[in-house]
Design a protein around this motif. Sequence first.
Motif, PDB file in Angstrom:
ATOM      1  N   ALA A 174       0.633  -1.037   0.187  1.00  0.00           N
ATOM      2  CA  ALA A 174       0.171  -0.170  -0.007  1.00  0.00           C
ATOM      3  C   ALA A 174       0.753   1.292   0.031  1.00  0.00           C
ATOM      4  N   ALA A 175       1.968   1.069   0.602  1.00  0.00           N
ATOM      5  CA  ALA A 175       2.881   2.391   0.761  1.00  0.00           C
ATOM      6  C   ALA A 175       3.883   2.565  -0.293  1.00  0.00           C
ATOM      7  N   GLY A 176       4.150   1.557  -1.006  1.00  0.00           N
ATOM      8  CA  GLY A 176       4.990   1.466  -2.150  1.00  0.00           C
ATOM      9  C   GLY A 176       4.800   2.284  -3.310  1.00  0.00           C
ATOM     10  N   GLU A 177       5.891   3.079  -3.575  1.00  0.00           N
ATOM     11  CA  GLU A 177       5.669   4.044  -4.609  1.00  0.00           C
ATOM     12  C   GLU A 177       6.814   4.100  -5.777  1.00  0.00           C
ATOM     13  N   GLY A 178       6.604   4.316  -6.889  1.00  0.00           N
ATOM     14  CA  GLY A 178       7.753   4.594  -7.802  1.00  0.00           C
ATOM     15  C   GLY A 178       8.394   3.107  -8.332  1.00  0.00           C
ATOM     16  N   ALA A 179       9.755   3.095  -8.721  1.00  0.00           N
ATOM     17  CA  ALA A 179      10.146   1.904  -8.938  1.00  0.00           C
ATOM     18  C   ALA A 179      10.118   0.843  -8.261  1.00  0.00           C
ATOM     19  N   ALA A 180      10.348   1.090  -6.896  1.00  0.00           N
ATOM     20  CA  ALA A 180      10.597   0.095  -5.757  1.00  0.00           C
ATOM     21  C   ALA A 180       8.954  -0.409  -5.727  1.00  0.00           C
ATOM     22  N   GLY A 181       8.072   0.455  -5.793  1.00  0.00           N
ATOM     23  CA  GLY A 181       6.671   0.049  -5.524  1.00  0.00           C
ATOM     24  C   GLY A 181       6.282  -1.212  -6.526  1.00  0.00           C
ATOM     25  N   GLU A 182       6.873  -0.631  -7.886  1.00  0.00           N
ATOM     26  CA  GLU A 182       6.464  -1.450  -9.063  1.00  0.00           C
ATOM     27  C   GLU A 182       7.335  -3.017  -8.761  1.00  0.00           C
TER      28      GLU A 182
ATOM     29  N   THR B 189       3.539  -5.873 -14.047  1.00  0.00           N
ATOM     30  CA  THR B 189       4.038  -4.607 -14.107  1.00  0.00           C
ATOM     31  C   THR B 189       5.001  -3.915 -14.790  1.00  0.00           C
ATOM     32  N   PRO B 190       5.050  -3.302 -15.662  1.00  0.00           N
ATOM     33  CA  PRO B 190       6.360  -2.626 -16.277  1.00  0.00           C
ATOM     34  C   PRO B 190       7.179  -2.128 -14.930  1.00  0.00           C
ATOM     35  N   GLU B 191       8.365  -2.590 -15.200  1.00  0.00           N
ATOM     36  CA  GLU B 191       9.500  -2.271 -14.152  1.00  0.00           C
ATOM     37  C   GLU B 191      10.987  -2.054 -14.730  1.00  0.00           C
ATOM     38  N   SER B 192      11.736  -1.097 -13.952  1.00  0.00           N
ATOM     39  CA  SER B 192      12.960  -1.050 -14.468  1.00  0.00           C
ATOM     40  C   SER B 192      13.789  -1.760 -13.466  1.00  0.00           C
TER      41      SER B 192
ATOM     42  N   ALA C 265      16.446  -4.167  -3.199  1.00  0.00           N
ATOM     43  CA  ALA C 265      17.265  -4.999  -3.865  1.00  0.00           C
ATOM     44  C   ALA C 265      17.299  -6.530  -3.422  1.00  0.00           C
ATOM     45  N   ALA C 266      16.916  -6.641  -2.262  1.00  0.00           N
ATOM     46  CA  ALA C 266      16.810  -7.960  -1.637  1.00  0.00           C
ATOM     47  C   ALA C 266      15.459  -8.685  -2.286  1.00  0.00           C
ATOM     48  N   ILE C 267      14.398  -7.943  -2.245  1.00  0.00           N
ATOM     49  CA  ILE C 267      13.300  -8.537  -2.826  1.00  0.00           C
ATOM     50  C   ILE C 267      13.382  -8.901  -4.154  1.00  0.00           C
ATOM     51  N   THR C 268      13.976  -7.983  -4.854  1.00  0.00           N
ATOM     52  CA  THR C 268      13.999  -7.775  -6.291  1.00  0.00           C
ATOM     53  C   THR C 268      15.068  -9.134  -6.696  1.00  0.00           C
TER      54      THR C 268
ATOM     55  N   TRP D 285      16.733   4.684   2.567  1.00  0.00           N
ATOM     56  CA  TRP D 285      17.138   3.152   2.943  1.00  0.00           C
ATOM     57  C   TRP D 285      16.280   2.152   2.092  1.00  0.00           C
ATOM     58  N   ARG D 286      15.304   2.862   1.546  1.00  0.00           N
ATOM     59  CA  ARG D 286      14.552   2.028   0.692  1.00  0.00           C
ATOM     60  C   ARG D 286      15.272   1.053  -0.369  1.00  0.00           C
ATOM     61  N   TYR D 287      16.338   1.354  -0.726  1.00  0.00           N
ATOM     62  CA  TYR D 287      16.982   0.957  -2.031  1.00  0.00           C
ATOM     63  C   TYR D 287      17.420  -0.691  -1.445  1.00  0.00           C
TER      64      TYR D 287
END
Length: 395
Positions: free
Chosen positions: A201-209, A380-383, A368-371, A362-364
Amino acid sequence: MNSFDGLHPVIGGRVLSVDGDGRVLLDGRRPAAGDGVARAITALVVHGLSPDAPERGIAVDQTNTSVIVDDRFVVKIVGRWAAADRAGHLLERLGDAGSDDVARVHGRVAWRHPELGESTLAIVTEYLPGAEDGWTWAVDDVVAAVERGLDGPGDPAWPSTLGAQVARIHDVLGADASPSGADAASARRDRAADALARAVAAGEGAAGERLRNRREALARDIRSLEGTAPGLEFPIHGDLHLGQVLASPDPGAADGRRYTLIDFDGDPQLDAADRERADAAARDVAHLLVSLDLISAVAQKRLGRPDDRAWSWADRARAELLAAYRAELSRAELFDAALLPGFEAEQLAAELHYADRFLPPWRYAPDAAITHRYASTNETPESPWTPPPFEPTST
């Protein structure tokens, strides 16, 4: 245990109080190095302390206030009422068992308040000169290993050391472990599912995607908690990560370091009652395994590029830590490896949600670990994940 009594006792010439929000104050302010309070507290538990022993602060952002006294002692003064009761009790248990895996406790000072009862005001422990936390020393080690091109041989040996240390701590704290409730499996699943829902719910931007593409993989691991046995529970560390491990110089050790686990206050994202509850040993282990992945992400930020060798190191480090933990744990019934996937998924979601709310830089790391660890649905298109530019500041 020494104590102060009264509604407004005087410590080192300063008046102690608790405000309406539970904050512990001295002369209406937070205690600080140089105000003489830490020295006065130390004098209660250490005989022969000089009346002009120097004080200096520890330059980190803390809920509590830690002051170095006489370059021999660390005094942790609570920021809120009852904030150190749990840590004081657990550290005393470990100290009584002769544990060298935590800093030596010289004493604990209580406050007997006429309205609030009795609670720990401060804990005095040994000072470890030259100590650094794992967000510094562990990252340095991983960066050096990647830059040397190491692939197994020559890896830092400390993952095995930490696994054995955590096992010894669990053996002590788990001596009076009790069976979990019959609803433990569903309660763990619900707690983890809530953490994931909040992160999404809180995720935004590329990390949220990237998170949304991996939500089902994370949820699958969380659902695995449904089929686990209740098992045993006891007061664990509760917030175990590499930042809670100090490395200090030790010429007698194989790698020249002593590793010390700190901060047994429990998970700061939980309310006080939940922090006090017993839990499964696997949660500490899962948190520490996750932190190895986070260290890998921080190392890649330091290197200024994504680097699969950092993830390869994390794979080896995780295996070594877990093997050493299992080999050292004398009470094997305390640990259920089936809980690890669900607890790890929960912890990564909680890390990401914490970053979204309180510490966006700290979001990165959890991103990174989840990705890296979880399969994407590619809905969802993601970078691709890339580390942010390195800056020589604390993560």
